[in-house]
Design a protein around this motif. Structure first.
Motif, mmCIF file in Angstrom:
data_model
loop_
_atom_site.group_PDB
_atom_site.id
_atom_site.type_symbol
_atom_site.label_atom_id
_atom_site.label_comp_id
_atom_site.label_asym_id
_atom_site.label_seq_id
_atom_site.Cartn_x
_atom_site.Cartn_y
_atom_site.Cartn_z
ATOM 1 N N ILE A 511 33.757 36.310 43.066
ATOM 2 C CA ILE A 511 35.132 36.466 43.529
ATOM 3 C C ILE A 511 35.437 37.959 43.641
ATOM 4 N N GLU A 512 36.056 38.387 44.732
ATOM 5 C CA GLU A 512 36.312 39.801 44.956
ATOM 6 C C GLU A 512 37.306 40.335 43.931
ATOM 7 N N PRO A 513 37.011 41.475 43.289
ATOM 8 C CA PRO A 513 37.909 42.019 42.254
ATOM 9 C C PRO A 513 39.316 42.288 42.764
ATOM 10 N N ARG A 514 39.445 42.652 44.068
ATOM 11 C CA ARG A 514 40.780 42.976 44.587
ATOM 12 C C ARG A 514 41.703 41.764 44.592
ATOM 13 N N ARG A 515 41.138 40.563 44.472
ATOM 14 C CA ARG A 515 41.974 39.347 44.490
ATOM 15 C C ARG A 515 42.517 39.001 43.119
ATOM 16 N N ILE A 516 42.131 39.752 42.097
ATOM 17 C CA ILE A 516 42.473 39.378 40.722
ATOM 18 C C ILE A 516 43.273 40.501 40.070
ATOM 19 N N ARG A 517 44.428 40.147 39.518
ATOM 20 C CA ARG A 517 45.242 41.077 38.738
ATOM 21 C C ARG A 517 45.325 40.560 37.306
ATOM 22 N N ILE A 518 45.227 41.468 36.316
ATOM 23 C CA ILE A 518 45.280 41.035 34.919
ATOM 24 C C ILE A 518 46.420 41.738 34.204
ATOM 25 N N GLU A 519 46.994 41.034 33.227
ATOM 26 C CA GLU A 519 48.045 41.594 32.379
ATOM 27 C C GLU A 519 47.868 41.051 30.971
ATOM 28 N N SER A 520 48.340 41.804 29.992
ATOM 29 C CA SER A 520 48.358 41.342 28.605
ATOM 30 C C SER A 520 49.797 41.129 28.174
#
Length: 549
Positions: A511-520
């Motif tokens: 999966i392309e990294p640009r499609r994924i956003r992460i938060e804590s």
């Protein structure tokens, strides 16, 4: 005999994988890393004597000790040798995909008195082994992971009684690993290059000549999170030497032929994860085939060991926080000379990033307004359901979760009221929330852990199928914790859990990294009480949402 330290092959074994790494790898779509894998008796990660393709991250390392007790036979000697081997080992991830290992053995050889023949015992250091492993290809689809390895054994033990080979020896080979459901399969093949030369004093127990070494094994987890892993491995050796080249003198002083050895050994064992860092290993083995006495295939053996892994703590990498929401304007209006007739504000635009979403998803809502009297304006948002986050002219609305997947859609009204402290005006928009889901909502995690268990991996495999089906769909990954510990530590743990999910989707499924956003989120958004163990278990999770652009 003179001990030959050959430097050039050592440099080749250690430098070539680094050069390959600098040129790039064939493919990097998934990781074969298994939490149950620990350093072997030779320092590199794998089972007990077999290597796996797993490598630690740069500057992560492990240390450990193995104890191996075995019983053998000797040619023309009725006594049964007892060989005790204590190996101290260490492994280090030097660069991405490349691992170094070192193994230092201490040996004790004992032959009990038999038929009037006195006992014999001696001990000392064995041959020191330096090893290297480079992961060339990650597992993807039906293609297994591939790695290369090299071992260099330096003469350090007493070759006269079999505590050492008396020569610098090399092994070069390859590794295959493949996941089949909960089972991990291992395959090793290599070539042992002996430093022995015809006419050299031939060691009693370690008289191997050039040989083909190969083996296969498997392991599988009995408990989620790879806390209890059973493993089995069968290893074989085929020697290419000549039986007529040499004789070896046994410990009774009797010369016997140095016969060609073709041993086979089966080992069965268990890895117990005592914590995230400590792993306890135990097991035993027995000879499958063998004509002569070699430590590679004794009559039987038992072994045990413990390793400790030092993993790199998360650095200052923290997910970028969304831009701070504008502070609300002062509630008190600066006194001005009021106009004779106050004109009400005008809302010129109300924009939704989407008008139809799924339960628990987020959208952005913004409003623009003007005031003919240039009075300060305030924005007040309300909704008939869900949660509004933020203030001012732009907020985030979190849709309510649908309790019945596949149920009827629900419509919610979002309203913004703009006021100049005298005349409020309101506009509304409607949003349709569908009760269906294309993604698994929540992934559980063990206490204090950011590692994915098998259930979480299976859920992510299904999510990856959906993401590949909809290549324009982006996602948001939120890491959550219970309230144990400080909030700073909880923020870091939530981030590590979100990163584990992102890395699995990127490396295993491409999966392309640009499609994924992460938060804590840390412990700020609990879904259950933190006063009970069950509630804390539910709060240790990662949630995945569609990201509405």
């Amino acid at each position: 005999m003179e001990k030959k330290y050959v430097v050039v092959p050592v440099i080749v074994i250690l430098i070539v994988p680094m050069w390959i790494g600098s040129c790039g790898t064939l493919e990097a779509t998934t990781s074969d890393k298994n939490n149950g894998e620990v350093p072997t008796k030779f320092g590199l990660s794998g089972l007990y004597t077999l290597f796996g393709t797993e490598t630690p991250d740069p500057w992560e390392f492990s240390i450990g000790v193995y104890v191996d007790y075995s019983r053998l036979d000797l040619p023309e000697d009725p006594r049964k040798p007892e060989l005790t081997e204590v190996r101290f080992g260490a492994a280090l991830g030097l660069i991405p995909r490349f691992q170094l290992g070192v193994s230092v053995p201490a040996l004790d050889l004992f032959l009990p008195a038999t038929n009037g023949i006195p006992e014999f015992s001696d001990s000392g250091m064995g041959d020191i082994t330096v090893s290297g492993k480079y992961r060339v290809l990650n597992e993807t689809g039906s293609i297994p992971a591939i790695a290369l390895y090299g071992l260099v054994s330096f003469p350090n033990g007493d070759e006269k009684i079999g505590l050492g080979s008396g020569s610098t020896d090399y092994t070069l080979g390859g590794i295959l690993t493949k996941h089949v459901g909960p089972i991990n399969l291992y395959g090793n093949v290599g070539f042992f290059i002996s430093g022995y030369k015809a006419g050299d004093p031939n060691p009693l127990l370690r008289s191997l000549q050039d040989s083909l070494v190969y083996g296969a094994g498997l392991d599988f987890s009995l408990v989620g999170g790879n806390k209890v892993n059973l493993f089995a491995e069968a290893t074989f050796l085929h020697e290419f030497g000549s039986e007529e080249e040499d004789q070896v003198v046994n410990l009774l002083g009797i010369p016997v032929e140095d016969k060609v050895d073709n041993p086979g050994q089966l080992n069965l064992g268990i890895h117990l994860g005592l914590s995230e860092s400590f792993v306890l290993t135990g097991g035993g083995g027995f000879k499958l085939v063998n004509e002569n006495a070699v430590p590679e295939a004794p009559n039987w053996r038992v072994f045990g060991g413990i390793t400790y892994s030092f993993t790199r703590k998360p650095g200052t990498r923290i997910a970028q926080a969304p831009p701070p929401t504008p502070a609300p304007p002062p509630t008190q209006v600066i006194p001005v000379e009021p106009p004779i007739v106050n004109r009400c504000p005008e809302i010129t635009e109300v924009t939704l990033s989407a008008s139809e979403i799924l339960g628990n998803e987020r959208i952005k809502i913004s409003a623009k307004a003007t005031d003919a009297d240039n009075n300060p304006l305030t924005y007040q948002w309300t909704a008939t359901g869900g949660e509004i986050v933020g203030s001012g002219g732009e907020v985030i609305w979190i849709a309510p979760d649908c309790r019945t997947i596949g149920g009827p859609s629900a419509t919610y009204t979002l309203s913004v009221t703009v006021s100049d402290a005298q005349c409020p005006v309101t506009q509304s928009r409607t949003i349709v929330v569908r009760c269906e889901r294309i993604l698994e909502g929540k992934l559980p995690f063990d206490k204090g852990s950011a590692r994915l268990n098998n259930l979480a991996k299976a859920a992510l495999d299904n999510i990856a199928i959906v993401l590949k089906k909809f290549p324009d769909q982006d996602i948001l990954i939120e890491g959550h914790t219970d309230s144990s510990g400080s909030e700073a530590a909880n923020q870091q743990m939530g981030l590590r859990r979100a990163e584990s999910v992102r890395n699995y989707l990127i490396t295993r499924h491409g999966i392309e990294p640009r499609r994924i956003r992460i938060e804590s989120m840390g412990s700020a958004r609990a879904i259950a009480t933190n006063d009970t163990e069950e509630g804390r278990r539910q709060n240790r999770r990662v949630e995945i949402y569609r990201l509405i652009k």
